[in-house]
Write an enzyme that holds these catalytic residues in place. Structure first.
Site, PDB file in Angstrom:
ATOM      1  CD  GLU A  85      47.965  11.874 -34.844  1.00 26.33           C
ATOM      2  OE1 GLU A  85      46.852  12.370 -34.728  1.00 26.33           O
ATOM      3  OE2 GLU A  85      48.251  11.073 -35.743  1.00 26.33           O
ATOM      4  CB  CYS A 117      43.195  13.435 -34.395  1.00 29.14           C
ATOM      5  SG  CYS A 117      44.305  13.476 -35.797  1.00 29.14           S
ATOM      6  CG  HIS A 239      39.761  15.771 -35.997  1.00 29.29           C
ATOM      7  ND1 HIS A 239      40.872  16.454 -35.546  1.00 29.29           N
ATOM      8  CD2 HIS A 239      40.191  15.001 -37.033  1.00 29.29           C
ATOM      9  CE1 HIS A 239      41.922  16.091 -36.257  1.00 29.29           C
ATOM     10  NE2 HIS A 239      41.534  15.217 -37.173  1.00 29.29           N
TER      11      HIS A 239
HETATM   12  N1  CAA Z   1      38.852  25.188 -56.511  1.00 29.12           N
HETATM   13  C1  CAA Z   1      37.999  24.780 -55.551  1.00 29.12           C
HETATM   14  N2  CAA Z   1      37.931  23.478 -55.120  1.00 29.12           N
HETATM   15  C2  CAA Z   1      38.768  22.590 -55.676  1.00 29.12           C
HETATM   16  C3  CAA Z   1      39.685  22.952 -56.691  1.00 29.12           C
HETATM   17  C4  CAA Z   1      39.705  24.323 -57.118  1.00 29.12           C
HETATM   18  N3  CAA Z   1      40.548  24.748 -58.058  1.00 29.12           N
HETATM   19  N4  CAA Z   1      40.376  21.853 -57.048  1.00 29.12           N
HETATM   20  C5  CAA Z   1      39.907  20.839 -56.301  1.00 29.12           C
HETATM   21  N5  CAA Z   1      38.959  21.285 -55.465  1.00 29.12           N
HETATM   22  C6  CAA Z   1      38.208  20.519 -54.468  1.00 29.12           C
HETATM   23  C7  CAA Z   1      37.820  19.139 -54.915  1.00 29.12           C
HETATM   24  O1  CAA Z   1      36.664  19.174 -55.728  1.00 29.12           O
HETATM   25  C8  CAA Z   1      37.608  18.453 -53.569  1.00 29.12           C
HETATM   26  O2  CAA Z   1      36.354  18.828 -53.067  1.00 29.12           O
HETATM   27  P1  CAA Z   1      35.349  17.737 -52.457  1.00 29.12           P
HETATM   28  O3  CAA Z   1      36.011  17.251 -51.186  1.00 29.12           O
HETATM   29  O4  CAA Z   1      34.105  18.494 -52.227  1.00 29.12           O
HETATM   30  O5  CAA Z   1      35.253  16.614 -53.448  1.00 29.12           O
HETATM   31  C9  CAA Z   1      38.655  19.115 -52.671  1.00 29.12           C
HETATM   32  O6  CAA Z   1      39.079  20.291 -53.371  1.00 29.12           O
HETATM   33  C10 CAA Z   1      39.886  18.232 -52.438  1.00 29.12           C
HETATM   34  O7  CAA Z   1      40.336  17.844 -53.701  1.00 29.12           O
HETATM   35  P2  CAA Z   1      40.807  16.357 -53.986  1.00 29.12           P
HETATM   36  O8  CAA Z   1      39.739  15.395 -53.552  1.00 29.12           O
HETATM   37  O9  CAA Z   1      41.312  16.271 -55.387  1.00 29.12           O
HETATM   38  O10 CAA Z   1      42.004  16.325 -52.963  1.00 29.12           O
HETATM   39  P3  CAA Z   1      43.241  15.408 -52.820  1.00 29.12           P
HETATM   40  O11 CAA Z   1      43.242  14.213 -53.660  1.00 29.12           O
HETATM   41  O12 CAA Z   1      44.382  16.319 -52.979  1.00 29.12           O
HETATM   42  O13 CAA Z   1      43.141  14.899 -51.301  1.00 29.12           O
HETATM   43  C11 CAA Z   1      42.715  14.709 -48.999  1.00 29.12           C
HETATM   44  C12 CAA Z   1      42.395  15.511 -50.260  1.00 29.12           C
HETATM   45  C13 CAA Z   1      42.284  13.254 -49.184  1.00 29.12           C
HETATM   46  C14 CAA Z   1      41.949  15.319 -47.850  1.00 29.12           C
HETATM   47  C15 CAA Z   1      44.240  14.794 -48.727  1.00 29.12           C
HETATM   48  O14 CAA Z   1      44.569  16.114 -48.429  1.00 29.12           O
HETATM   49  C16 CAA Z   1      44.702  13.912 -47.591  1.00 29.12           C
HETATM   50  O15 CAA Z   1      45.011  12.746 -47.769  1.00 29.12           O
HETATM   51  N6  CAA Z   1      44.787  14.486 -46.340  1.00 29.12           N
HETATM   52  C17 CAA Z   1      45.263  13.747 -45.169  1.00 29.12           C
HETATM   53  C18 CAA Z   1      44.216  12.824 -44.592  1.00 29.12           C
HETATM   54  C19 CAA Z   1      43.058  13.573 -43.966  1.00 29.12           C
HETATM   55  O16 CAA Z   1      43.170  14.687 -43.519  1.00 29.12           O
HETATM   56  N7  CAA Z   1      41.890  12.915 -43.893  1.00 29.12           N
HETATM   57  C20 CAA Z   1      40.724  13.493 -43.256  1.00 29.12           C
HETATM   58  C21 CAA Z   1      39.950  12.468 -42.452  1.00 29.12           C
HETATM   59  S1  CAA Z   1      41.043  11.539 -41.390  1.00 29.12           S
HETATM   60  C22 CAA Z   1      41.256  12.556 -40.026  1.00 29.12           C
HETATM   61  O17 CAA Z   1      40.518  13.465 -39.808  1.00 29.12           O
HETATM   62  C23 CAA Z   1      42.411  12.269 -39.113  1.00 29.12           C
HETATM   63  C24 CAA Z   1      43.519  13.210 -39.380  1.00 29.12           C
HETATM   64  O18 CAA Z   1      43.611  14.249 -38.745  1.00 29.12           O
HETATM   65  C25 CAA Z   1      44.492  12.874 -40.407  1.00 29.12           C
END
Ligand code: CAA
Length: 387
Positions: A85, A117, A239
């Site tokens: 992709e 993916c 994945h």
């Molecule tokens: N210590 C330990 N854990 C911590 C922490 C700390 N100090 N601070 C935060 N965390 C935890 C949070 O509690 C959260 O845990 P949970 O998932 O259990 O709730 C985790 O870290 C992530 O924190 P946030 O939810 O605040 O994260 P974020 O807002 O930064 O976003 C995300 C996370 C949405 C995955 C972002 O990285 C993102 O958009 N990624 C790209 C999209 C993606 O990968 N999506 C996955 C499904 S889609 C897919 O699989 C296709 C693909 O390849 C893209």
């Protein structure tokens, strides 16, 4: 009348390649002034692969496939399927460049597949069909991606890069794929990349929900079609956009299927992805490489694989690890590919991220950086040149 048994088909050989550079999540967290635990524990990531200027999806793909050809030659290969992709052209398949770099015969069909993916699994399924129809043929499948998100976006720490090449044959030495497979598609706006962008548009939280919904849908379809119950599956591969996602997925699936959540069923499959970051189409198959490389007693065990491609198309399927898998795996080579990466600091990583935006409007030569067997040398008259 005697019964005719179709031969088993599946993955006969497999190799992983990645980039020249790596950035640690510790360095990224320090630069952003956030707790590194968010990345290490919250996302389940330690570091991610960063491409050198003279690396791209084509060079990674060719580097992954080369060891397969060095081991088995090109006899029987009549199809090359390249899943990506992060392709380099809207019309010409990245696979055609790879075909030349690998010196494959002209009597080979080459095509690129795209569905986020998921495309690596689409390629695997097409390959299984080709080999089932003519068991003398082999199909070279390569999943190759460089995952780039906008700097300072939520997705940034989930970047990465990897390519996994595998040979699909009859009577495979590594993994015989079971005939039953469950699929699930839905039009979801969780992650996409319009033609005018080099990085995706993402609704991260929606993407996690869409992934889990798709897992449920694909698994229910698998069960409705007579797929084996989860209790008969000993290891699960998902994945992995970030490895915590595999943990969330396995908890979700265990709940749906009424089995106890056991982290040991996914642990080995996470080892490489923690260090590669998201390899998009290659991510699930990097998980397979890690599982095979880190467990010695898998022969005869059934593995469940879940492939998810945003947008969204997904598939749950299973396969049985074959007795000869230990002789074919590449434990030392894979460790070397990961360990040989040259660390960059955050300033260098950000400069590399920006330089990947370069278009084809002007000619340019790229400095020689990568030590990989193939490199992207530059652009002449809008044509990408590979060496
Ligand atoms: N210590 C330990 N854990 C911590 C922490 C700390 N100090 N601070 C935060 N965390 C935890 C949070 O509690 C959260 O845990 P949970 O998932 O259990 O709730 C985790 O870290 C992530 O924190 P946030 O939810 O605040 O994260 P974020 O807002 O930064 O976003 C995300 C996370 C949405 C995955 C972002 O990285 C993102 O958009 N990624 C790209 C999209 C993606 O990968 N999506 C996955 C499904 S889609 C897919 O699989 C296709 C693909 O390849 C893209």
């Amino acid at each position: 009348m005697s019964e005719v048994h179709a031969p088993a088909v599946g993955i006969h050989d497999l190799a992983l390649a990645t980039t020249h550079h790596v950035l640690t999540h510790e360095a990224l967290a320090a630069a952003k002034g956030i707790d590194p635990g968010k990345y290490r524990v919250g996302l389940g990531q330690d570091e991610f692969s960063v491409a050198a200027p003279d690396e791209d999806t084509v060079t990674l793909a060719a580097a992954a496939a080369l060891p397969l050809l060095e081991r088995s030659g090109t006899d029987g290969i009549r199809t090359l399927l390249l899943a990506t992709e992060s392709g380099i052209d809207q019309a010409k398949s990245a696979g055609v460049f790879v075909h030349r770099l690998l010196g494959l015969p002209s009597a080979v069909r080459v095509v690129e597949l795209k569905q986020a993916c998921y495309a690596g699994t689409a390629a695997l399924q097409l390959a299984l069909g080709i080999v089932a129809r003519d068991p003398a043929q082999k199909v070279l499948v390569i999943a190759s991606d460089i995952a780039r998100y906008d700097l300072d976006s939520a997705g940034e720490p989930t970047q990465g890069a990897a390519a996994v090449a595998f040979l699909v044959t009859a009577d495979p030495a590594i993994l015989a794929i079971d005939p039953v497979s469950g699929v699930h598609s839905a039009d979801v706006g969780d992650f996409w990349r319009p033609n005018d962008r080099s990085t995706p548009v993402v609704d991260g939280k929606l993407s996690i929900r869409a992934y889990l919904d798709a897992l449920g849908g694909a698994w229910r379809d698998h069960q409705a079609r007579g797929g084996v119950p989860l209790a008969e599956v000993s290891r699960f591969l998902y994945h992995q956009p970030f490895t915590r996602m595999a943990e969330k997925a396995h908890k979700h699936l265990a709940g749906l299927g009424g089995i106890a959540y056991d982290p040991a069923q996914i642990a080995s499959g996470l080892v490489y992805n923690r260090r590669l970051g998201n390899g998009y189409t290659a991510s699930l198959y990097a998980g397979l490489a890690a599982l095979l490389d880190h467990e010695d007693d898998l022969a005869g065990q059934r593995v469940g694989l879940f492939s998810y491609g945003s947008g969204a198309v997904s598939e749950f399927f299973t396969g049985v690890v074959q007795p000869g898998y230990r002789e074919r795996r590449r434990v030392a080579e894979h460790a070397a590919a990961l360990d040989a990466r040259v660390p960059v600091d955050v300033a260098t990583y950000r400069a590399l991220h920006a330089s990947a935006e370069r278009g084809s409007a002007e000619d340019y030569e790229l400095p020689r950086v990568t030590r990989a067997p193939f490199r992207f040398a530059g652009v002449t008259a809008r044509t990408r040149r590979y060496e």
